[in-house]
Design a protein around this motif. Structure first.
Motif, PDB file in Angstrom:
ATOM      1  N   ILE A 207       0.752  -1.160  -0.158  1.00  0.00           N
ATOM      2  CA  ILE A 207       0.128   0.066   0.142  1.00  0.00           C
ATOM      3  C   ILE A 207       0.869   1.001  -0.036  1.00  0.00           C
ATOM      4  CG2 ILE A 207      -1.714   1.415   1.417  1.00  0.00           C
ATOM      5  CD1 ILE A 207      -2.835  -1.345  -0.177  1.00  0.00           C
ATOM      6  N   SER A 219      -6.469   2.474  -8.515  1.00  0.00           N
ATOM      7  CA  SER A 219      -7.445   1.710  -7.598  1.00  0.00           C
ATOM      8  C   SER A 219      -6.978   0.555  -7.379  1.00  0.00           C
ATOM      9  CB  SER A 219      -8.936   2.108  -7.973  1.00  0.00           C
ATOM     10  OG  SER A 219      -9.066   1.214  -9.246  1.00  0.00           O
ATOM     11  N   LEU A 220      -7.595   0.114  -6.182  1.00  0.00           N
ATOM     12  CA  LEU A 220      -7.118  -1.449  -5.755  1.00  0.00           C
ATOM     13  C   LEU A 220      -8.363  -1.919  -5.151  1.00  0.00           C
ATOM     14  CD1 LEU A 220      -5.000  -3.495  -5.110  1.00  0.00           C
ATOM     15  CD2 LEU A 220      -4.734  -2.560  -2.778  1.00  0.00           C
ATOM     16  N   VAL A 222      -9.617  -5.112  -3.167  1.00  0.00           N
ATOM     17  CA  VAL A 222      -9.046  -6.132  -2.428  1.00  0.00           C
ATOM     18  C   VAL A 222     -10.193  -7.359  -1.789  1.00  0.00           C
ATOM     19  CG1 VAL A 222      -7.719  -6.722  -0.466  1.00  0.00           C
ATOM     20  CG2 VAL A 222      -7.330  -4.412  -1.452  1.00  0.00           C
ATOM     21  N   ILE A 229      -9.253  -4.633   5.504  1.00  0.00           N
ATOM     22  CA  ILE A 229      -9.307  -3.666   4.378  1.00  0.00           C
ATOM     23  C   ILE A 229      -9.788  -2.290   4.852  1.00  0.00           C
ATOM     24  CG2 ILE A 229     -10.335  -3.255   2.295  1.00  0.00           C
ATOM     25  CD1 ILE A 229     -10.489  -6.356   1.952  1.00  0.00           C
ATOM     26  N   ILE A 237      -8.727   2.518  -2.333  1.00  0.00           N
ATOM     27  CA  ILE A 237      -8.589   1.077  -2.060  1.00  0.00           C
ATOM     28  C   ILE A 237      -9.960   0.600  -1.330  1.00  0.00           C
ATOM     29  CG2 ILE A 237      -7.400  -0.539  -0.514  1.00  0.00           C
ATOM     30  CD1 ILE A 237      -5.375   1.615  -0.429  1.00  0.00           C
TER      31      ILE A 237
END
Length: 650
Positions: A207, A219-220, A222, A229, A237
């Motif tokens: 991160i 963007s992530l 997860v 998270i 995120i």
């Protein structure tokens, strides 16, 4: 210090190349060249492909010699040089494609004689002593080449120090300023899986590296442990077990693993690469494994099938990924790569030859090479063997060929270049008693290309195999493997594993540019040596193979006009053939499933003693005709040395 010289416009450090070989002149003239050896240090924008720069030494308006420097894969590069006598100007070509590029010279540092001697003594001492001997004899070009073989390589195990010395920080407001408008650029959409047992420090590392990206539009998503998270607290995120393939068609999508650290310029390099390479639908980069780098070749489908190497940080255009992947419910990097890359060509897969991600070493799945299943129809093969005298050598080769080869449909054409020794003439007559053998008499000066072309013209086979008369057949399935591979529609020339009589590797494929011409990679290693990326155990793409054993379909051979008997009667004709076949869209291939013994001298190539003058016209022709390929072999890596038979840092 740098001014446009040929096929380039602009003002330092930002230029535009008007061709694939632009040249800048190093000014003022007082700095070029220094007397004796000198070190050149240079910096290329991270958004330019780091090919090996060409240095052109000039006298008046004429080039009197050129050299290749290491590719600046870490942003910065450096190399040792000595100018030929009479040099009045020095030019440099930093890039190999038309378009914008940014480049600076950071230093030109003279190397005192004592320091040059120290470097030679600390390097390959055999080559160093060869350099001293050739220098004492007055053979300056040979001495220089031997000195570069002695000094221009660094063991991969010294990667941390090498990386620290040559790494450059991105200067995105200066040398590395964006080429495209990042505010209107595609977004990068990444996916990762966070398990309950993922260490917090691994999450923080990944991160943190994402938040440090100079390209901000990512963007992530997860999947996994949602309670972890939520603590990440970043609007880019989000927790999601849904589809990776959400976003606009032009966006880029890919996977990351927690624990991996992306270089600050990593995502920016992908954005700029995909903006420049409009045909590419996917891109991948090199990796920093800590103790060593994981340098990769350009896209090689056969190698990826046998030894998956693409690895971390593969990004694809979302429109293409949607068409290829219905969904990706979990982040499986291997599955993502396998499904995405299947059937793609080199133009469709971009490789960024820079280590843009720091990750951990891992065991990639490997698929052992195995014999091919019997083909439904075995193409007829004609083996062409030029020969002259040397009866014992010829007899061993022909007898082993006829006795050992287990292939249902082949014939042998012996092209005799004027044998006169009684034993050799008897060996030829004995061979012709076998109905599979025919003979062509071709007296005259030795011209290997002409002899091979004459044999090919008399061939009846669909596949041609050019075979030296000092090769012994030791395994029965060799010809079936070569015929199978050569019959593939996308394949041109096919080479095999050639071993010295003591079992060491003589030919494992040819690296373009090695020794500033071409060389056999891994020559001298044990046959069991895995080689770079485990290639020695895998069928894989290569830029060229030796004519000592080379298979090609007869129609493809004819389409390129055969071997060049005008310009290349003796040397480099095999490399030239491979590259002309590739120009027509046929990839060269190397296979370890065909193993032969080659009785070429095991000491050849260990030192350079007055060899540069031999066949000088042929060498000059190849250096001019294929300069762009010699500087940028897509099957090797610009960060690897061209002065080591085994992979070492440049």
């Amino acid at each position: 210090m740098l001014v446009p010289a040929r096929d380039v416009v602009g003002d330092a450090p930002h230029f535009e190349a008007l061709s694939g070989r632009p040249f800048l002149a190093i000014e003022p003239a007082a700095l070029s060249p220094p007397s004796g050896w000198f070190k050149l240090r240079y910096r290329l924008s991270f958004f330019d492909r780091p090919v090996r720069p060409i240095i052109s030494f000039r006298r008046g308006g004429m080039e009197i010699g050129w050299r290749l420097l290491p590719g600046p894969v870490l942003g910065r590069g450096e190399g040792l040089l000595i100018a030929p006598a009479g040099t009045t100007a020095v030019w440099i070509s930093p890039v190999a494609r038309a378009g914008r590029f940014s480049f600076v010279l950071e230093a030109i540092e003279p190397i005192p004689t004592a320091e040059a001697l120290r470097l030679g003594w600390a390097g390959d001492r055999g080559r160093f002593f060869s350099a001293l001997a050739t220098f004492a004899l007055g053979w300056r070009p040979e001495a220089e080449l031997n000195f570069r073989w002695a000094t221009q390589h660094t063991p991969l195990t010294q990667w941390p120090a090498y990386r620290d010395r040559l790494s450059a920080a991105p200067d995105w407001r200066g040398l590395d300023r964006p080429r495209c408008d990042w505010t209107a650029a595609p977004r990068i959409r990444l996916r990762a899986r966070l398990d309950a047992d993922t260490p917090p420090e691994a999450v923080e590392a990944t991160i943190g590296s994402l938040r440090a990206q100079i390209f901000p539009h990512w963007s992530l998503r997860v999947a996994g442990a949602k309670e972890k998270i939520a603590a990440l607290a970043d609007g880019r995120i989000v927790a999601s077990d849904g589809d990776l393939l959400q976003g606009e068609d032009r966006d880029l999508a890919g996977c990351v693993g927690f624990g991996d650290r992306l270089a600050p310029h990593a995502l920016a390099c992908f954005i700029e690469t995909m903006a420049r390479d409009a045909q590419a639908v996917a891109a991948y980069c090199d990796e920093d494994l800590g103790p060593e780098p994981l340098f990769k070749p350009d896209w090689s489908p056969d190698l990826e099938t046998a030894r998956p190497y693409v690895g971390r940080l593969l990004l694809a255009r979302l429109s293409f990924a949607r068409a290829r992947l219905a969904s990706l419910p979990v982040c499986e990097e291997a599955a993502f790569a396998n499904e995405l890359l299947r059937g793609l060509t080199r133009r469709e897969v971009a490789h960024i030859p820079r280590p843009l991600i720091e990750t951990r070493p891992r065991a990639n799945p490997t698929r052992p090479a195995s014999p091919r299943p019997p083909a439904p129809r075995a193409p007829h093969v004609t083996i062409v063997m030029p020969t002259r005298d040397r009866a014992s050598v010829l007899r061993r080769s022909v007898e082993s060929l006829l006795a050992q080869t287990r292939y249902p449909a082949f014939d042998l054409v012996l092209v005799d270049n004027g044998s006169t020794e009684p034993d050799a003439l008897e060996a030829l007559r004995a061979a012709e008693r076998d109905k599979r053998v025919s003979r062509i008499d071709a007296p005259g000066p030795f011209n290997f290309s002409r002899l091979c072309n004459l044999g090919a013209a008399a061939a009846t086979g669909e596949v041609l195999v050019f075979l030296n008369n000092d090769v012994e057949i030791t395994e029965s399935d060799w010809l079936g493997e070569l015929a199978f591979q050569a019959s593939r529609s996308d394949i041109g020339a096919v080479g095999c594993l050639l071993l010295y009589p003591d079992g060491r590797i003589q030919h494992g494929g040819i690296v373009l540019g090695m020794g500033e011409s071409a060389g056999h990679c891994d020559a001298g290693l044990e046959a069991s040596a895995p080689g770079w990326l485990g290639r020695n155990g895998a069928v894989h793409e290569i830029s060229a193979v030796t004519g000592a054993c080379l298979a090609v379909e007869r129609t493809k051979f004819a389409a390129v006009g055969g071997f060049d008997e005008i310009h290349l009667p003796v040397e480099f004709n095999d490399i030239d053939l491979c590259l002309r076949l590739e120009e027509m869209g046929f990839q060269t291939l190397w296979t370890p499933l065909a193993r032969l013994t080659h009785f070429e001298s095991a000491s050849r190539g260990k030192a350079t003693f007055r060899r540069l003058g031999a066949h000088a016209a042929e060498r000059a022709y190849v250096l001019d005709r294929w300069a762009d390929r010699l500087r940028d072999d897509p099957c090797y890596h610009p960060g690897l040395s061209l002065f080591s038979l085994t992979p070492q840092l440049a």
